[in-house]
Write a protein that holds these residues in place. Structure first.
Motif, PDB file in Angstrom:
ATOM      1  N   PHE A 293     -19.830  11.676  -1.559  1.00 50.99           N
ATOM      2  CA  PHE A 293     -19.058  12.835  -2.019  1.00 50.99           C
ATOM      3  C   PHE A 293     -19.703  13.398  -3.290  1.00 50.99           C
ATOM      4  O   PHE A 293     -19.834  12.693  -4.300  1.00 50.99           O
ATOM      5  N   ALA A 294     -20.110  14.675  -3.245  1.00 52.28           N
ATOM      6  CA  ALA A 294     -20.735  15.299  -4.407  1.00 52.28           C
ATOM      7  C   ALA A 294     -19.727  15.459  -5.538  1.00 52.28           C
ATOM      8  O   ALA A 294     -18.580  15.851  -5.306  1.00 52.28           O
TER       9      ALA A 294
ATOM     10  N   PRO B  72     -25.847  22.125 -10.806  1.00 53.95           N
ATOM     11  CA  PRO B  72     -26.544  20.824 -10.751  1.00 53.95           C
ATOM     12  C   PRO B  72     -27.231  20.565  -9.414  1.00 53.95           C
ATOM     13  O   PRO B  72     -28.359  20.080  -9.370  1.00 53.95           O
ATOM     14  N   GLY B  73     -26.529  20.862  -8.303  1.00 54.18           N
ATOM     15  CA  GLY B  73     -27.111  20.545  -7.003  1.00 54.18           C
ATOM     16  C   GLY B  73     -26.620  21.448  -5.895  1.00 54.18           C
ATOM     17  O   GLY B  73     -25.477  21.907  -5.908  1.00 54.18           O
ATOM     18  N   LEU B  74     -27.488  21.684  -4.908  1.00 51.90           N
ATOM     19  CA  LEU B  74     -27.086  22.490  -3.749  1.00 51.90           C
ATOM     20  C   LEU B  74     -27.983  22.158  -2.574  1.00 51.90           C
ATOM     21  O   LEU B  74     -29.053  21.549  -2.716  1.00 51.90           O
TER      22      LEU B  74
ATOM     23  N   SER C 173     -28.778  15.087  -0.841  1.00 56.77           N
ATOM     24  CA  SER C 173     -29.449  14.707   0.407  1.00 56.77           C
ATOM     25  C   SER C 173     -28.789  15.421   1.572  1.00 56.77           C
ATOM     26  O   SER C 173     -27.776  16.107   1.409  1.00 56.77           O
ATOM     27  N   ASP C 174     -29.347  15.224   2.755  1.00 56.22           N
ATOM     28  CA  ASP C 174     -28.762  15.826   3.963  1.00 56.22           C
ATOM     29  C   ASP C 174     -27.355  15.310   4.217  1.00 56.22           C
ATOM     30  O   ASP C 174     -26.558  15.959   4.900  1.00 56.22           O
ATOM     31  N   ASP C 175     -27.043  14.114   3.670  1.00 54.75           N
ATOM     32  CA  ASP C 175     -25.744  13.477   3.901  1.00 54.75           C
ATOM     33  C   ASP C 175     -24.747  13.704   2.769  1.00 54.75           C
ATOM     34  O   ASP C 175     -23.601  13.245   2.858  1.00 54.75           O
ATOM     35  N   THR C 176     -25.150  14.388   1.699  1.00 50.82           N
ATOM     36  CA  THR C 176     -24.223  14.668   0.613  1.00 50.82           C
ATOM     37  C   THR C 176     -23.082  15.541   1.123  1.00 50.82           C
ATOM     38  O   THR C 176     -23.309  16.551   1.791  1.00 50.82           O
TER      39      THR C 176
ATOM     40  N   ALA D 191     -26.591  15.644  -6.842  1.00 53.46           N
ATOM     41  CA  ALA D 191     -25.208  15.598  -6.371  1.00 53.46           C
ATOM     42  C   ALA D 191     -24.293  15.017  -7.433  1.00 53.46           C
ATOM     43  O   ALA D 191     -23.109  15.346  -7.497  1.00 53.46           O
ATOM     44  N   ASN D 192     -24.853  14.152  -8.278  1.00 50.17           N
ATOM     45  CA  ASN D 192     -24.086  13.524  -9.358  1.00 50.17           C
ATOM     46  C   ASN D 192     -24.984  13.379 -10.575  1.00 50.17           C
ATOM     47  O   ASN D 192     -26.001  12.673 -10.528  1.00 50.17           O
TER      48      ASN D 192
END
Length: 333
Positions: free
Chosen positions: A198-199, A26-28, A56-59, A47-48
């Protein structure tokens, strides 16, 4: 104003998206640093999934066994301070060990050559019960004979840290490596916990994605409990490169190959993987996260995902993906 992306950056993006689709990730997020300069950075996907939240950079991503990168730095930091030695035996600090464990040294824990049974089999038990269960198992081989990956090594390192400095290894990592960044760097064993940025984790082994419900016990956080955002990881890497976490000689000692009776490429805490004849060092975790240094090229790669890169005949595994990305990164300006 964003810079114009080079042809190689676009090729890396296309490769990442292809791999992401092949593995149902899903995300990376991906970052590549060379000689202190960020030469590629990209966030891909979600991320969700439930709320369509983009990476994002903050995930913040759970690192799984890539946590060991930071635990190894902590161990070598104590070695630099003269509080610990690679030659120290476990019995120098722990008096309750089975007789067969008494010849195991710190270097055997770091190199996964201890031959100890794996406490991960009992991770659903309280620590005292898990300890009793793993102590009852036979040692597998003479320490130093061969590589055999297990989590018992880091459970023991955590206990040794408590004896030497009165802190858990995870607490020591937070104090010495991540001061002031707790919102983007923290230890959490429950992957269903609700935390800022939080991912969500996903299982992607079948035709349908499901929520990942993994749990690591607090007493083995040093093996697999750290979660980081890419921003926090890059800040940490900058400190490592600057010698703020380990001296240059300490990093050389960490990267020194361990000599096994049955040959295997591995250093004193980090994996050692040759890529086109060049030594690279780092770790992967949960088939979802990777950190790799290429000292000869002054290059570092960080990849964090919220599902696993499960290798098949048609799909490359995580190490192969990292190798391909590093090869492509050679062409970046």
């Amino acid at each position: 104003m964003p810079h114009a992306r080079s042809q190689t950056e676009n090729e890396i993006d296309r490769y990442v998206k292809q791999i992401q689709q092949l593995h149902h990730i899903p995300g990376l997020t991906l970052a590549i640093v060379r000689d202190g300069k960020l030469i590629h950075r990209g966030n891909y996907g979600l991320a969700n999934l439930e709320f369509s939240m983009p990476v994002s950079d903050d995930t913040v991503f759970p690192l799984f066994s890539s946590t060991k990168i930071f635990s190894v730095v902590a161990v070598h930091r104590l070695i630099e301070q003269g509080k610990l030695s690679l030659d120290n035996k476990l019995v120098d600090f722990l008096t309750d060990l089975p007789e067969a464990w008494r010849e195991v040294k710190i270097e055997h824990l770091l190199s996964h050559s201890s031959g100890l049974p794996d406490i991960v089999m009992y991770e659903n038990l309280p620590e005292a019960e898990a300890q009793q269960a793993v102590y009852a198992q036979a040692i597998l081989f003479k320490p130093g004979a061969q590589f055999d990956y297990n989590q018992t090594n880091y459970w023991l390192l955590n206990r040794i840290f408590q004896k030497i400095i009165g802190q858990t290894l995870s607490a020591y990592i937070m104090e010495t490596q991540f001061s002031g960044t707790q919102t983007s760097a923290f230890f959490e064993g429950n992957h269903l916990a609700v935390m800022p940025n939080f991912a969500s984790g996903y299982n992607n082994a079948g035709d349908k994605l499901t929520k990942r419900n993994w749990h690591f016990p607090h007493y083995n956080y040093a093996a697999a409990g750290l979660s980081l955002s890419m921003n926090a990881f890059l800040d940490w890497n900058k400190k490592l490169d600057a010698g703020a976490l380990l001296s240059a000689s300490g990093l050389v000692k960490l990267r020194q190959p361990f000599v096994y009776a049955k040959p295997r490429n591995f250093a004193h805490g980090w994996d050692l993987i040759e890529l086109n004849g060049v030594a690279t060092y780092g770790f992967t975790g949960g088939m979802a996260t990777a950190y790799r240094q290429v000292p000869q090229k002054k290059m570092t790669l960080i990849l964090l995902a919220n599902a696993m890169f499960i290798p098949t005949v048609q799909r490359p595994g995580l190490d192969a993906i990292v190798n391909q990305l590093l090869t492509m990164a050679d062409e970046l300006p």
